[in-house]
Scaffold this motif. Structure first.
Motif, PDB file in Angstrom:
ATOM      1  N   ASP A 141       0.825  -1.206   0.000  1.00 26.80           N
ATOM      2  CA  ASP A 141       0.000   0.000   0.000  1.00 26.80           C
ATOM      3  C   ASP A 141       0.860   1.257   0.000  1.00 26.80           C
ATOM      4  OD1 ASP A 141      -2.497   1.416   0.099  1.00 26.80           O
ATOM      5  OD2 ASP A 141      -2.111   1.777   2.226  1.00 26.80           O
ATOM      6  N   ALA A 142       1.946   1.245   0.756  1.00 32.32           N
ATOM      7  CA  ALA A 142       2.832   2.419   0.816  1.00 32.32           C
ATOM      8  C   ALA A 142       3.439   2.729  -0.541  1.00 32.32           C
ATOM      9  CB  ALA A 142       3.935   2.179   1.846  1.00 32.32           C
ATOM     10  N   VAL A 143       3.781   1.693  -1.308  1.00 36.51           N
ATOM     11  CA  VAL A 143       4.391   1.899  -2.621  1.00 36.51           C
ATOM     12  C   VAL A 143       3.339   2.240  -3.663  1.00 36.51           C
ATOM     13  CG1 VAL A 143       5.723   0.803  -4.454  1.00 36.51           C
ATOM     14  CG2 VAL A 143       6.348   0.436  -2.080  1.00 36.51           C
ATOM     15  N   VAL A 144       2.232   1.512  -3.660  1.00 34.72           N
ATOM     16  CA  VAL A 144       1.203   1.724  -4.672  1.00 34.72           C
ATOM     17  C   VAL A 144       0.502   3.071  -4.470  1.00 34.72           C
ATOM     18  CG1 VAL A 144      -0.986   0.853  -5.601  1.00 34.72           C
ATOM     19  CG2 VAL A 144       0.877  -0.715  -5.114  1.00 34.72           C
ATOM     20  N   ALA A 145       0.232   3.417  -3.216  1.00 32.42           N
ATOM     21  CA  ALA A 145      -0.423   4.700  -2.942  1.00 32.42           C
ATOM     22  C   ALA A 145       0.481   5.851  -3.365  1.00 32.42           C
ATOM     23  CB  ALA A 145      -0.779   4.814  -1.459  1.00 32.42           C
ATOM     24  N   GLY A 146       1.768   5.648  -3.228  1.00 31.92           N
ATOM     25  CA  GLY A 146       2.734   6.635  -3.708  1.00 31.92           C
ATOM     26  C   GLY A 146       2.581   8.016  -3.111  1.00 31.92           C
ATOM     27  N   ALA A 147       2.433   8.089  -1.785  1.00 36.47           N
ATOM     28  CA  ALA A 147       2.306   9.389  -1.141  1.00 36.47           C
ATOM     29  C   ALA A 147       3.155   9.424   0.125  1.00 36.47           C
ATOM     30  CB  ALA A 147       0.846   9.678  -0.791  1.00 36.47           C
ATOM     31  N   VAL A 148       3.872  10.521   0.306  1.00 36.61           N
ATOM     32  CA  VAL A 148       4.636  10.750   1.525  1.00 36.61           C
ATOM     33  C   VAL A 148       4.092  12.010   2.183  1.00 36.61           C
ATOM     34  CG1 VAL A 148       6.705   9.552   0.705  1.00 36.61           C
ATOM     35  CG2 VAL A 148       6.466  11.998   0.281  1.00 36.61           C
ATOM     36  N   GLU A 149       4.310  12.126   3.466  1.00 32.70           N
ATOM     37  CA  GLU A 149       3.713  13.233   4.219  1.00 32.70           C
ATOM     38  C   GLU A 149       4.335  14.586   3.914  1.00 32.70           C
ATOM     39  OE1 GLU A 149       0.946  12.728   6.144  1.00 32.70           O
ATOM     40  OE2 GLU A 149       1.131  10.731   5.274  1.00 32.70           O
ATOM     41  N   GLU A 150       5.643  14.618   3.697  1.00 32.77           N
ATOM     42  CA  GLU A 150       6.374  15.887   3.563  1.00 32.77           C
ATOM     43  C   GLU A 150       7.660  15.650   2.791  1.00 32.77           C
ATOM     44  OE1 GLU A 150       8.606  15.742   7.851  1.00 32.77           O
ATOM     45  OE2 GLU A 150       6.476  16.184   7.850  1.00 32.77           O
ATOM     46  N   PRO A 151       8.413  16.720   2.491  1.00 28.04           N
ATOM     47  CA  PRO A 151       9.706  16.513   1.825  1.00 28.04           C
ATOM     48  C   PRO A 151      10.613  15.631   2.691  1.00 28.04           C
ATOM     49  CG  PRO A 151       9.086  18.824   1.749  1.00 28.04           C
ATOM     50  CD  PRO A 151       8.110  18.145   2.675  1.00 28.04           C
ATOM     51  N   ALA A 152      11.699  15.163   2.117  1.00 26.73           N
ATOM     52  CA  ALA A 152      12.620  14.271   2.819  1.00 26.73           C
ATOM     53  C   ALA A 152      13.015  14.836   4.180  1.00 26.73           C
ATOM     54  CB  ALA A 152      13.865  14.037   1.965  1.00 26.73           C
ATOM     55  N   ARG A 153      13.096  13.936   5.158  1.00 27.89           N
ATOM     56  CA  ARG A 153      13.507  14.327   6.506  1.00 27.89           C
ATOM     57  C   ARG A 153      14.501  13.301   7.029  1.00 27.89           C
ATOM     58  NH1 ARG A 153       8.725  14.644  10.523  1.00 27.89           N
ATOM     59  NH2 ARG A 153      10.355  14.343  12.038  1.00 27.89           N
ATOM     60  N   ALA A 154      15.395  13.741   7.925  1.00 30.55           N
ATOM     61  CA  ALA A 154      16.464  12.881   8.416  1.00 30.55           C
ATOM     62  C   ALA A 154      16.124  12.142   9.698  1.00 30.55           C
ATOM     63  CB  ALA A 154      17.729  13.710   8.628  1.00 30.55           C
TER      64      ALA A 154
END
Length: 111
Positions: free
Chosen positions: A20-33
């Motif tokens: 689901d994480a890959v297929v949905a293809g959505a992240v919450e925000e820009p890259a974070r460390a």
């Protein structure tokens, strides 16, 4: 019974959540460390260079939070994600993330 056969629904459910994480293809925000303190199940993030904590050594990966904890997904060329906070679409290619589509701009209404 083989140990791998016991409670296989747990393994299957974890696989579905990673898929689901890959297929949905959505992240919450820009890259974070650094991983967020209290992530919600089902949220995903791009791991920035120099990541710390549970994400250390996972630069550029997708970190998806599941009921079993963090699942790290190595990106492949062509993987695209929507950044929910900005509306941009990013694409992974040649070892890094770049903007594929800028955030949509509001329509201008002519009076």
């Amino acid at each position: 019974k083989n140990a791998g056969q016991a409670q296989k629904e747990i393994t299957i459910n974890e696989c579905w959540q990673v898929l689901d994480a890959v297929v949905a293809g959505a992240v919450e925000e820009p890259a974070r460390a650094d991983p967020p303190n209290a992530p919600a199940v089902g949220t995903s993030y791009i791991v920035a260079t120099g990541a710390t904590g549970a994400w250390a050594g996972q630069d550029d990966a997708i970190a998806a939070f599941t009921p079993g904890g963090w699942r790290i997904i190595a990106p492949v060329d062509g993987l695209c994600v929507l950044v929910k906070s900005s509306g941009e679409t990013l694409r992974y290619a040649n070892g890094g993330w770049s903007i594929l589509l800028a955030a949509p701009q509001p329509a201008i209404t002519m009076l």
